[in-house]
Design a protein around this motif. Sequence first.
Motif, PDB file in Angstrom:
ATOM      1  N   ASN A   6     -33.712   2.555   6.046  1.00  0.00           N
ATOM      2  CA  ASN A   6     -33.927   3.699   5.056  1.00  0.00           C
ATOM      3  C   ASN A   6     -35.251   4.350   5.285  1.00  0.00           C
ATOM      4  O   ASN A   6     -35.519   5.160   4.239  1.00  0.00           O
ATOM      5  N   ILE A   7     -36.093   3.903   6.328  1.00  0.00           N
ATOM      6  CA  ILE A   7     -37.419   4.963   6.406  1.00  0.00           C
ATOM      7  C   ILE A   7     -37.621   5.253   7.614  1.00  0.00           C
ATOM      8  O   ILE A   7     -37.236   4.355   8.711  1.00  0.00           O
ATOM      9  N   HIS A   8     -37.722   6.554   7.881  1.00  0.00           N
ATOM     10  CA  HIS A   8     -37.561   7.231   9.551  1.00  0.00           C
ATOM     11  C   HIS A   8     -38.864   7.612   9.645  1.00  0.00           C
ATOM     12  O   HIS A   8     -39.350   8.650   8.605  1.00  0.00           O
ATOM     13  N   GLY A   9     -39.404   7.643  10.720  1.00  0.00           N
ATOM     14  CA  GLY A   9     -40.573   8.557  11.366  1.00  0.00           C
ATOM     15  C   GLY A   9     -41.973   8.233  10.535  1.00  0.00           C
ATOM     16  O   GLY A   9     -42.861   9.017  10.849  1.00  0.00           O
ATOM     17  N   VAL A 101     -47.628   3.652   3.440  1.00  0.00           N
ATOM     18  CA  VAL A 101     -46.281   2.897   3.607  1.00  0.00           C
ATOM     19  C   VAL A 101     -46.499   1.375   3.528  1.00  0.00           C
ATOM     20  O   VAL A 101     -47.507   1.068   3.847  1.00  0.00           O
ATOM     21  N   GLY A 102     -46.060   0.980   2.640  1.00  0.00           N
ATOM     22  CA  GLY A 102     -46.255  -0.662   2.084  1.00  0.00           C
ATOM     23  C   GLY A 102     -44.939  -1.320   2.756  1.00  0.00           C
ATOM     24  O   GLY A 102     -44.070  -0.684   3.221  1.00  0.00           O
ATOM     25  N   ARG A 103     -44.654  -2.507   2.477  1.00  0.00           N
ATOM     26  CA  ARG A 103     -43.607  -3.320   3.041  1.00  0.00           C
ATOM     27  C   ARG A 103     -42.381  -2.951   2.060  1.00  0.00           C
ATOM     28  O   ARG A 103     -41.371  -3.053   2.937  1.00  0.00           O
ATOM     29  N   ASP A 104     -42.490  -2.446   1.073  1.00  0.00           N
ATOM     30  CA  ASP A 104     -41.171  -2.450   0.432  1.00  0.00           C
ATOM     31  C   ASP A 104     -41.515  -0.972  -0.596  1.00  0.00           C
ATOM     32  O   ASP A 104     -40.985  -1.016  -1.634  1.00  0.00           O
ATOM     33  N   PHE A 105     -42.506  -0.138  -0.175  1.00  0.00           N
ATOM     34  CA  PHE A 105     -42.563   1.059  -1.028  1.00  0.00           C
ATOM     35  C   PHE A 105     -43.385   2.059  -0.016  1.00  0.00           C
ATOM     36  O   PHE A 105     -43.985   1.783   0.710  1.00  0.00           O
ATOM     37  N   LEU A 122     -38.706   1.313  -1.673  1.00  0.00           N
ATOM     38  CA  LEU A 122     -37.806   1.363  -0.686  1.00  0.00           C
ATOM     39  C   LEU A 122     -36.917   0.212  -1.052  1.00  0.00           C
ATOM     40  O   LEU A 122     -37.021  -1.117  -0.827  1.00  0.00           O
ATOM     41  N   ASN A 123     -35.726   0.407  -1.422  1.00  0.00           N
ATOM     42  CA  ASN A 123     -34.837  -0.426  -1.795  1.00  0.00           C
ATOM     43  C   ASN A 123     -33.317   0.071  -1.289  1.00  0.00           C
ATOM     44  O   ASN A 123     -33.406   1.168  -0.984  1.00  0.00           O
ATOM     45  N   VAL A 128     -36.316   7.302   2.987  1.00  0.00           N
ATOM     46  CA  VAL A 128     -37.865   8.055   3.187  1.00  0.00           C
ATOM     47  C   VAL A 128     -37.781   8.464   4.526  1.00  0.00           C
ATOM     48  O   VAL A 128     -37.315   7.874   5.417  1.00  0.00           O
ATOM     49  N   ASN A 129     -38.120   9.694   4.676  1.00  0.00           N
ATOM     50  CA  ASN A 129     -38.454  10.439   5.933  1.00  0.00           C
ATOM     51  C   ASN A 129     -39.732  10.914   5.957  1.00  0.00           C
ATOM     52  O   ASN A 129     -40.294  11.491   4.997  1.00  0.00           O
ATOM     53  N   CYS A 130     -40.329  10.679   7.174  1.00  0.00           N
ATOM     54  CA  CYS A 130     -41.995  11.009   7.409  1.00  0.00           C
ATOM     55  C   CYS A 130     -41.718  11.963   8.580  1.00  0.00           C
ATOM     56  O   CYS A 130     -41.060  11.829   9.605  1.00  0.00           O
TER      57      CYS A 130
END
Length: 135
Positions: A6-9, A101-105, A122-123, A128-130
């Motif tokens: 769920n996290i990209h780039g 960017v943290g491990r879960d946020f 981040l759950n 999230v996209n960067c």
Amino acid sequence: MVPKNNIHGCPAPQNITLVQRLQPLIGRTVTVFQPGFPRLTKTVGKLSNVTKSSFTVGTTVVAMQTSFYIVLNERVKRTLPFEVSATAEDIGELRGTLIRVGRDFVEFIQTPGRRVPTLFPLNMFTEVNCEGEEE
């Protein structure tokens, strides 16, 4: 552990969790936004009782595994050269400039807005996209 899909780039995460990020803020005033009907619920209050599963803002207990984001009341000194778009179920999309960017946020400054950090979990409810800022 966080689903990685769920996290990209974004740059590699720092080895810090949302709980670790919130702990030094206990006793400070923060604003938490949660989905509510018909609009976002905004709670302003002192942060307390930060645990692995929840935290408290004023008298509101927020579960970590829900859709929410937190706006801190401190100015940010520096950001990373990434634009962030963060989407949460029932909240919609927030855009801004990446802080970390943290491990879960993810922590970023919302644009347009004041130069204060937004902590975005981040759950299972978020994505999230960067994008690197073009030189």
